[in-house]
Design a protein around this motif. Structure first.
Motif, PDB file in Angstrom:
ATOM      1  N   VAL A   1       7.444  -1.315  13.280  1.00 32.66           N
ATOM      2  CA  VAL A   1       6.179  -1.370  12.541  1.00 32.66           C
ATOM      3  C   VAL A   1       5.321  -2.516  13.068  1.00 32.66           C
ATOM      4  CG1 VAL A   1       7.129  -0.359  10.434  1.00 32.66           C
ATOM      5  CG2 VAL A   1       7.194  -2.839  10.746  1.00 32.66           C
ATOM      6  N   ARG A   2       4.040  -2.473  12.709  1.00 32.66           N
ATOM      7  CA  ARG A   2       3.107  -3.485  13.218  1.00 32.66           C
ATOM      8  C   ARG A   2       3.294  -4.823  12.494  1.00 32.66           C
ATOM      9  NH1 ARG A   2       0.465  -0.818  16.853  1.00 32.66           N
ATOM     10  NH2 ARG A   2       0.232   1.430  16.564  1.00 32.66           N
TER      11      ARG A   2
ATOM     12  N   ASN B   1       4.433  -5.849   8.842  1.00 26.72           N
ATOM     13  CA  ASN B   1       4.741  -4.585   8.163  1.00 26.72           C
ATOM     14  C   ASN B   1       3.728  -4.277   7.059  1.00 26.72           C
ATOM     15  OD1 ASN B   1       6.014  -2.266   7.366  1.00 26.72           O
ATOM     16  ND2 ASN B   1       7.904  -3.238   6.647  1.00 26.72           N
TER      17      ASN B   1
ATOM     18  N   LYS C   1       2.300  -1.752   5.868  1.00 22.57           N
ATOM     19  CA  LYS C   1       2.494  -0.625   4.944  1.00 22.57           C
ATOM     20  C   LYS C   1       3.805  -0.751   4.162  1.00 22.57           C
ATOM     21  CE  LYS C   1      -1.283   1.587   6.130  1.00 22.57           C
ATOM     22  NZ  LYS C   1      -1.653   2.831   6.782  1.00 22.57           N
TER      23      LYS C   1
ATOM     24  N   VAL D   1       0.810   6.668   5.373  1.00 17.56           N
ATOM     25  CA  VAL D   1       1.607   6.199   6.507  1.00 17.56           C
ATOM     26  C   VAL D   1       1.561   7.221   7.643  1.00 17.56           C
ATOM     27  CG1 VAL D   1       3.916   5.563   7.287  1.00 17.56           C
ATOM     28  CG2 VAL D   1       3.121   4.825   5.040  1.00 17.56           C
TER      29      VAL D   1
ATOM     30  N   ASP E   1       1.339   3.950  12.217  1.00 16.75           N
ATOM     31  CA  ASP E   1       1.857   2.730  11.593  1.00 16.75           C
ATOM     32  C   ASP E   1       3.315   2.503  11.928  1.00 16.75           C
ATOM     33  OD1 ASP E   1      -0.603   2.442  10.034  1.00 16.75           O
ATOM     34  OD2 ASP E   1       0.120   4.198   8.946  1.00 16.75           O
TER      35      ASP E   1
END
Lengths: 339, 273
Positions: A129-130, A133, A135, A148, A215
C-alpha cells in the motif's frame, strides 16, 4: 514443520553423495543446462547460479553454466512442448508442470523426487500500500470496499494472479462458512475493484509504482517486499493479511530433455542444491519463505506471521481447481466477465 | 518491362515458393486449426459475451484511431509535400518511427505519458478526460502504430498532382476550397482510402502497444488480440484459433477493399490519359 527430518538429511547429504559419484560422470555430459522459470525470478536465479556454478566446480571439478529463460510459466511450458530444450523448470504453479506431465515431458512422480513436494521455497499473496496506508487496508475485507482500487495481474495470463484470486476466494469461503453464493459475490466485487489488469506480475508492479494506479498492489510477498525495498523514497508499506493462500514454487527435471541431452545428473544436482543451506539462504534473501528450518529461523525477523491455507485443502487440488475455476467458461470467467 | 531478373518462370516460381513459405503456410496452419473447432463450437465462441465485447471494443477504437489518422495524416502528408521548411526531412523520417519501434516500447512510452501522473495524462485528467486504461487509450495506441500507413500512401500521389492543373483551376477563378475539393482531393482519394484501410486493418490486430495502456478489463478494455492471447494461455488452442481466424478474415476483407480501390484508381488514371 513442513519438511520431514529424513528429507532434510537427504538434502544435506546430497553434496557428498554427489562428489562420490564424480568418477562415474560421463564425459559427454553437456556443460550447460537451461532453467526455464517464471517472470519475476530473473534476479533470484541470477544470484543462485552465480553461487551454484563455483560450488559445483569445487565439489566435482566440473565447469557448468546454467542458462536462464524467464517468461510466464504457461508460456514456458508451451515453449518446452514446442521444442525449447529446458533441462529443468522452476515454476510458480503446479498446473503448468502438470501440462508438461500430460504431454510426456515430465514423469508422473515428479513431486515425490525432491523434498516438500518438489517445492524448495514458498510465498503467498500479500499487499503493498502507499505511504501511511491512507485507506487503512489490513485484510481481504478491505479490498471489496467501494473506495479501494486494486492492481494485480490478469488471472487469465498470470499464475501470480491466479493465487490472488484463489486466496480471496478461500478467504471468502471461510468468512461465509462455505456459502459459495456469498463467496462468489465477494470475489466478483474484488475483481470489479481492479483498475488495470496487466498480463504479468512485473507489469502490475509498474502500473502501481510508476503509473500510480490503485491503492493496493497484490502480488507474492517476495515481490511485495522487493518492491518496497527497491523504491525506498516512496515509503510503500507491506501489509501481510492474517490469512492467505500458500503459493508453492515447484521445480522439476524435464525428463524428456535431460534423457536426450544426457544432462540428468547435472539437472538433478542443480535442483537438489536449491535445498542446500546456501540455496535456501539466497532464496530467503530474495524474500521467499524457505523450507529449511535452520535458514528459516535465521530470517524469522524479516517475515510477519501469517496463516496459510492450501489449495489441496480448500479446493481439492490443482486439477480440480483448474476445472472448476480456470478453464474458459468456468467460475473465474463467470465472476470476471459479469462485472 | 524490366528483365534484369532471369526468366519469368523462374522469378514467378521463386516468388510463389517464398510467399507460400513465409505467408501462406502459417496462415494456412491457423485456418486449419480453426477448422478443427467445428461450426457449432465456432459460433458459440464467437457469440460469447466476452468475445463480442472484445470485438466491439476493438472495432470502435480502431474506427476512432482511423478517423483521427485520416484527418491528421492527410494534413501531415500535405505539409511534407507542399512546404519547404527547416527540419522537413527529419519530420519525414520521423513518420516511419512507429514502424521501426518495437510496439511494446511504444505502449510503455504512451502509458507513461498518458497515465494520470504523466505529462499529458495529468493535464487531460484536470479537464476530465482519462486516456490511459480506457478505450481512448487503446485508440491512442492504435493511432500511433498506424499513422505511417496513411501518410506514406497519400504522400507520393500528392506529389504527382500536377501543379498546372491547380493553376488552371485558379486561373478559371476557383476558390482554394473548391480547388481542394474538386481537383486535389479526388486525385488523392483512392490512395487516402487505401491508407485508411491498411491502418484500420493494422489497428485490429495490434497487441504490443495496446496491452500496456488498455487496462485489459474484460468487457470494457479488452481487445481481440489480447483475448486470443488469453485463450492460448488457457491452453485453449481451438478458441484462440477461431478468434484469430475471424480477425484474419476481417483483414482479408480490408485487403480486398484496398485492392478494389486500387483497381478503381488505376481505371480513373487510365481514363484520364
Amino acid at each position: 514443520m513442513r519438511l520431514s527430518r529424513r528429507l532434510i538429511l537427504a538434502a544435506a547429504l546430497a553434496p557428498f553423495v554427489l562428489s562420490a559419484a564424480v568418477p562415474a560422470a560421463r564425459a559427454d555430459e553437456p556443460s550447460t543446462i537451461l532453467n526455464a522459470s517464471y517472470d519475476i525470478a530473473r534476479e533470484l536465479f541470477d544470484a543462485i547460479n552465480k553461487k551454484f556454478e563455483p560450488a559445483y566446480k569445487a565439489e566435482t571439478g566440473k565447469e557448468i553454466k546454467v542458462d536462464q529463460s524467464h517468461a510466464g510459466t504457461s508460456k514456458q511450458a508451451r515453449s518446452i512442448v514446442e521444442g525449447l530444450a529446458a533441462d529443468v523448470v522452476t515454476f510458480n504453479q503446479v498446473t503448468d508442470i502438470q501440462f508438461l506431465v500430460d504431454k510426456g515431458f515430465v514423469a508422473k512422480d515428479w513431486q515425490t523426487r525432491l523434498p516438500n513436494a518438489s517445492s524448495p521455497w514458498y510465498s503467498f499473496p500479500a499487499f503493498l500500500v502507499r505511504e501511511g496506508n491512507p485507506k487503512g487496508v489490513k485484510n481481504w475485507d478491505d479490498l471489496v470496499r467501494d473506495d479501494v482500487k486494486l492492481v494485480f495481474p490478469n488471472p487469465k495470463t498470470s499464475g501470480n494472479a491466479r493465487y490472488t484470486y484463489l486466496a480471496a476466494y478461500a478467504y471468502a469461503l471461510e468468512k461465509f462458512n462455505g456459502d459459495t453464493a456469498q463467496a462468489d459475490a465477494f470475489v466478483k466485487k474484488l475483481l470489479a475493484n481492479v483498475v488495470v489488469f496487466d498480463t504479468g506480475g512485473r507489469g502490475a508492479t509498474t502500473s502501481f509504482v510508476e503509473r500510480e494506479q490503485g491503492d493496493v498492489l497484490i502480488t507474492f510477498e517476495a515481490e511485495v517486499i522487493s518492491v518496497k525495498d527497491a523504491y525506498k523514497d516512496k515509503n510503500f508499506q507491506v501489509v501481510v493479511p492474517p490469512v492467505s493462500l500458500l503459493a508453492e514454487f515447484p521445480v522439476a527435471v524435464v525428463d524428456k530433455v535431460v534423457d536426450k541431452r544426457g544432462s540428468r545428473k547435472i539437472a538433478t544436482d542443480y535442483l537438489t542444491w536449491l535445498y542446500s543451506p546456501e540455496g535456501q539462504r539466497i532464496a530467503a534473501e530474495a524474500n521467499n519463505r524457505v523450507v529449511d528450518p535452520t535458514v528459516a529461523e535465521e530470517f524469522k525477523a524479516k517475515f510477519a506471521p501469517v496463516r496459510l491455507v492450501k489449495v489441496e485443502d480448500v479446493f481439492g487440488g490443482w486439477k480440480k481447481v483448474q476445472q472448476d475455476h480456470f478453464v474458459s467458461g468456468a467460475k473465474l470467467d463467470e465472476l470476471f466477465v459479469g462485472q | 518491362m524490366n528483365r534484369v531478373v532471369p526468366g519469368f518462370g523462374l522469378s514467378l516460381g521463386i516468388t510463389l515458393f517464398y510467399l507460400s513459405l513465409i505467408v501462406l503456410l502459417p496462415l494456412g496452419a491457423l485456418v486449419w486449426q480453426a477448422m478443427d473447432v467445428g461450426w457449432a463450437r465456432y459460433i458459440s465462441i464467437m457469440t460469447g459475451a466476452r468475445t463480442l465485447a472484445a470485438f466491439q471494443v476493438t472495432l470502435s477504437t480502431a474506427a476512432l484511431a482511423t478517423l483521427f489518422n485520416a484527418i491528421y495524416g492527410l494534413a501531415l502528408a500535405w505539409v511534407l509535400v507542399r512546404y519547404e521548411f527547416p527540419g522537413r526531412r527529419l519530420l519525414d523520417a520521423l513518420v516511419d518511427v512507429p514502424f521501426a519501434l518495437p510496439t511494446a516500447v511504444a505502449g510503455i512510452a504512451l502509458s507513461a505519458l498518458f497515465a494520470k501522473n504523466g505529462w499529458f495524462g495529468g493535464t487531460l485528467a484536470d479537464i476530465g478526460i482519462e486516456v490511459a486504461y480506457t478505450p481512448i487509450g487503446i485508440a491512442v495506441a492504435m493511432a500511433f502504430t498506424s499513422i505511417p500507413f496513411i501518410v506514406r500512401t497519400v504522400q507520393p500521389v500528392l506529389e504527382d498532382v500536377a501543379a498546372d492543373v491547380e493553376e488552371a483551376a485558379a486561373t478559371l477563378g476557383a476558390s482554394d476550397l473548391r480547388i481542394f475539393a474538386k481537383v486535389i482531393f479526388p486525385a488523392i482519394f483512392p490512395a487516402f482510402l487505401t491508407g485508411a484501410s491498411l491502418g484500420f486493418a493494422r489497428s485490429l490486430g495490434e497487441f504490443g502497444a495496446i496491452i500496456f495502456i488498455a487496462g485489459n478489463r474484460p468487457m470494457t478494455t479488452e481487445v481481440v488480440s489480447l483475448l486470443t492471447f488469453i485463450r492460448i494461455e488457457e491452453y485453449d488452442y481451438p478458441a484462440a484459433a477461431a478468434i484469430a481466424a475471424t480477425l484474419l478474415g476481417m483483414a482479408f476483407v480490408m485487403l480486398f477493399v484496398v485492392n478494389m480501390i486500387q483497381l478503381w484508381q488505376q481505371r480513373r488514371v487510365g481514363a484520364g490519359d
